[in-house]
Motif scaffolding. Sequence first.
Motif, PDB file in Angstrom:
ATOM      1  N   ARG A   1       0.895  -1.099  -0.104  1.00 19.22           N
ATOM      2  CA  ARG A   1       0.008   0.106   0.058  1.00 19.22           C
ATOM      3  C   ARG A   1       0.660   1.189  -0.237  1.00 19.22           C
ATOM      4  NH1 ARG A   1      -4.291  -0.225   4.603  1.00 19.22           N
ATOM      5  NH2 ARG A   1      -4.972  -1.814   3.206  1.00 19.22           N
TER       6      ARG A   1
ATOM      7  N   SER B   1       2.905   1.491  -3.454  1.00 19.09           N
ATOM      8  CA  SER B   1       1.944   1.911  -4.464  1.00 19.09           C
ATOM      9  C   SER B   1       1.664   3.278  -4.281  1.00 19.09           C
ATOM     10  CB  SER B   1       0.821   0.999  -4.269  1.00 19.09           C
ATOM     11  OG  SER B   1      -0.104   1.040  -5.318  1.00 19.09           O
ATOM     12  N   LEU B   2       1.184   3.803  -3.338  1.00 13.48           N
ATOM     13  CA  LEU B   2       0.711   5.250  -3.322  1.00 13.48           C
ATOM     14  C   LEU B   2       1.909   6.065  -3.513  1.00 13.48           C
ATOM     15  CD1 LEU B   2      -1.151   5.223   0.124  1.00 13.48           C
ATOM     16  CD2 LEU B   2      -1.941   5.521  -2.212  1.00 13.48           C
TER      17      LEU B   2
ATOM     18  N   TRP C   1       2.208   5.888  -7.359  1.00 13.95           N
ATOM     19  CA  TRP C   1       1.122   6.599  -8.066  1.00 13.95           C
ATOM     20  C   TRP C   1       1.278   8.192  -7.851  1.00 13.95           C
ATOM     21  CZ3 TRP C   1      -1.727   9.730  -4.363  1.00 13.95           C
ATOM     22  CH2 TRP C   1      -2.993  10.524  -5.027  1.00 13.95           C
TER      23      TRP C   1
ATOM     24  N   THR D   1      -2.070  -0.253  -8.343  1.00 17.41           N
ATOM     25  CA  THR D   1      -2.363   1.268  -8.292  1.00 17.41           C
ATOM     26  C   THR D   1      -3.618   1.558  -9.250  1.00 17.41           C
ATOM     27  OG1 THR D   1      -0.249   1.835  -7.880  1.00 17.41           O
ATOM     28  CG2 THR D   1      -1.687   3.617  -8.700  1.00 17.41           C
ATOM     29  N   ASN D   2      -3.405   0.789 -10.427  1.00 16.33           N
ATOM     30  CA  ASN D   2      -4.637   1.135 -11.310  1.00 16.33           C
ATOM     31  C   ASN D   2      -5.906   0.464 -11.007  1.00 16.33           C
ATOM     32  OD1 ASN D   2      -3.011   2.595 -13.245  1.00 16.33           O
ATOM     33  ND2 ASN D   2      -2.305   0.613 -14.436  1.00 16.33           N
TER      34      ASN D   2
ATOM     35  N   TYR E   1      -7.087   0.689  -8.246  1.00 17.83           N
ATOM     36  CA  TYR E   1      -7.949   1.853  -7.727  1.00 17.83           C
ATOM     37  C   TYR E   1      -8.935   2.595  -8.467  1.00 17.83           C
ATOM     38  CZ  TYR E   1      -8.966   6.292  -5.490  1.00 17.83           C
ATOM     39  OH  TYR E   1      -9.561   7.415  -4.613  1.00 17.83           O
TER      40      TYR E   1
END
Length: 208
Positions: A6, A9-10, A13, A179-180, A182
Amino acid sequence: MKASLRIASLAFWAASISPFSSATTIPLQQAQPALNCNRTCLETHLSTYLSALIAHDPTLLPTTPSVKYVENDQILPFTPSTGIWSLASTLGTYRHIFSDPSTGNVAAFTTILENGIGAIYIVRLKVDADGKLSEIETQITRDPTGAARYEKLGKPEDVWVQAVPIEERISRELLISQTNKYYSGLYEVGRWAADDECKDGRSVWAFK
C-alpha cells in the motif's frame, strides 16, 4: 506485505501517475522523460514551480510551448490569472515529495495559503527530454482543517521514507497494476475483493 504494498503503491502513484480520475487526465506517454535529470534535478524543478506559484508568475518556469495545465480536473490556460495562480499567497511548511527519474515525473503533497486560508495542494510535473515542463496537473482541496493537520504534522511520517528490505520489494509492474485497480475500482466497486497477502498481480486488494 499488504502494508508495504500500500505504501509503495501510493508512492509510485504520486510520482508517476496522475492523481485525478477523469477524462481531463493527461496521458503520461506523451513526452519522453528528461535526460540526465535525477532526483535532485526533478526536485529543483518542483521547488522552482512552487516559488513561481507564490510569485504569480508562470513565466519563471521553463515550459514547452504546448504545456498542458490541469487544475481540479479542468484543462485551463497557463496564465497568471488562472485559478490558484492568482490566489496562492504563501507556501506551507509541510511537503511530501515523490520523484521518479525513470519517467521524468515529480509530485508533491503540500500546503498553501489561498487568500490567507489554508488549503491542501497536490501537484505533478512532467519534465521532458529538453528539461522543460510539458505537463502540470494540480488539485486544490480547500479544507483549512486538513491543511492545519498537515502543518501540525510538520513532515511526512517516518514510514514513508524507510527503506524496504530488498527481499520485500515489489516489482514496478506489480505496483502499477495494483495502483490502477484503484481507478478501475471507482467504476466497478462491486468487483473489488479483499486479499490480505496480495502475493501476485492477479490479486485484488481493498482499503480497510
